[in-house]
Design an enzyme around this catalytic site. Structure first.
Site, PDB file in Angstrom:
ATOM      1  N   HIS A  54       0.833  -1.201   0.000  1.00 32.52           N
ATOM      2  CA  HIS A  54       0.000   0.000   0.000  1.00 32.52           C
ATOM      3  C   HIS A  54       0.873   1.258   0.000  1.00 32.52           C
ATOM      4  O   HIS A  54       0.689   2.158  -0.832  1.00 32.52           O
ATOM      5  CB  HIS A  54      -0.912  -0.013   1.228  1.00 32.52           C
ATOM      6  N   GLU A  55       1.826   1.332   0.919  1.00 31.89           N
ATOM      7  CA  GLU A  55       2.692   2.502   0.991  1.00 31.89           C
ATOM      8  C   GLU A  55       3.641   2.576  -0.207  1.00 31.89           C
ATOM      9  O   GLU A  55       3.986   3.674  -0.654  1.00 31.89           O
ATOM     10  CB  GLU A  55       3.491   2.488   2.303  1.00 31.89           C
ATOM     11  N   HIS A  58       1.746   4.354  -2.920  1.00 32.66           N
ATOM     12  CA  HIS A  58       1.759   5.804  -2.720  1.00 32.66           C
ATOM     13  C   HIS A  58       3.088   6.409  -3.167  1.00 32.66           C
ATOM     14  O   HIS A  58       3.137   7.405  -3.891  1.00 32.66           O
ATOM     15  CB  HIS A  58       1.538   6.132  -1.242  1.00 32.66           C
ATOM     16  N   ASP A 130      -7.393   7.737   2.689  1.00 29.38           N
ATOM     17  CA  ASP A 130      -6.957   8.219   1.372  1.00 29.38           C
ATOM     18  C   ASP A 130      -8.148   8.665   0.530  1.00 29.38           C
ATOM     19  O   ASP A 130      -8.111   9.714  -0.121  1.00 29.38           O
ATOM     20  CB  ASP A 130      -6.187   7.114   0.640  1.00 29.38           C
TER      21      ASP A 130
END
Length: 302
Positions: A54-55, A58, A130
């Protein structure tokens, strides 16, 4: 600034350092802005992997977007209510945002959810914050800043609502139901288009996405230099050695210094002057922070 320096001095004292180093200032900034690290929090391997990709989504979307701010730090160490976060900082002082910069912020917010869908084939609740940020920003672009081609240079909404009664409760709607539907359609169109763009960016750079996620699982935190090496396909430098535990002899030296007489009257060092309490949100530079969240709450954003 006083709170930041005071926290940095406390961190330096805890590791028994003779002076405050830049490392202490960096850790103090993260603690004041993002909350204390929760390294004792037990996470399953599946949660760690989901958070890492997930990070990584980003970070990769931000790195490959020329209009995005540089990525300052990516971590999967839980802070506050977030399981991980990606922090971007502007390269210089900025007082205005362009349309391209705001679109890149929304695309950046969609990177984590898109990475989960690509890698795991399913979605998690970690993208709730988000989506909230992206939706609020897209609605402001359409209703407040006139940045929608379909709606045009028109401002909708009333900013003079009484905050004590609740803005949603007393705000006046100065546009028709038909216009409201057009606004909703434009916001939805903008969000879906930027999500597809973020997803396509990650699909085109899937190998780099996996390298960043694997590095996060190994090191837990990456900075700008680490991301640049990973994007270029270069190996990362060796991990620094863990900090040494201060020797017990240091405690004896403190007692010796405490036993020495002072030249001040009464042989007593005066108490330090109390510092005024400063709310950090009033002095901190605006940041765009994205973090995975649990169902218990969300990480603050500015």
């Amino acid at each position: 600034l006083q709170n930041l320096v005071n926290e940095a001095a406390l961190l330096a004292a805890r590791r028994d350092a003779p002076s405050v180093a830049m490392l202490d200032v960096e850790r103090a900034k993260d603690k004041v802005l993002l909350g204390a690290e929760r390294k004792s929090m037990i996470m399953s391997d599946d949660d760690k992997r989901t958070t890492a990709w997930h990070e990584a989504g980003h970070a990769l979307v931000a790195v490959l977007n020329p209009h995005s701010d540089p990525v300052h730090k990516v971590t999967i160490i839980p802070r506050g209510m977030a399981l991980g976060l990606t922090q971007t900082l502007p390269a210089e002082d900025r007082y205005n945002l362009t349309r391209d910069q705001m679109l890149s912020m929304i695309r950046h917010a969609m990177g984590g959810r898109a990475a989960e869908e690509i890698v795991f084939g399913q979605l998690s609740t970690g993208a709730s914050n988000d989506l909230k940020q992206a939706t609020e920003l897209a609605r402001r672009m359409v209703c407040k800043y006139g940045m929608s081609d379909a709606i045009g240079p028109v401002s909708f909404g009333d900013d003079d609502a009484d905050v004590f009664l609740g803005r949603d409760f007393v705000s006046r709607k100065d546009y028709s139901e038909k216009k409201s539907e057009q606004i909703d359609d434009e916001v939805s169109k903008m969000l879906h288009g930027l999500y597809d763009a973020a997803k396509q960016c990650l699909l085109d750079n899937r190998a780099t996405l996996d390298r960043i996620a694997e590095a996060l699982l190994e090191r837990e935190t990456l900075d700008t230099r680490d991301l640049d090496l990973l994007v270029k396909g270069l190996p990362l430098p060796p991990m620094p050695a863990p900090e040494a535990v201060p020797e017990p002899v240091r405690a004896e030296s403190r007692r010796v210094r405490a036993d020495r007489k002072s030249d001040l009257p009464g042989d007593r060092v005066p108490d330090p002057e109390p510092l005024p309490c400063v709310e950090w949100a009033q002095v901190a530079e605006p940041l765009f922070v994205l973090g995975r969240v649990t169902l218990l709450g969300v990480l603050y954003t500015t």
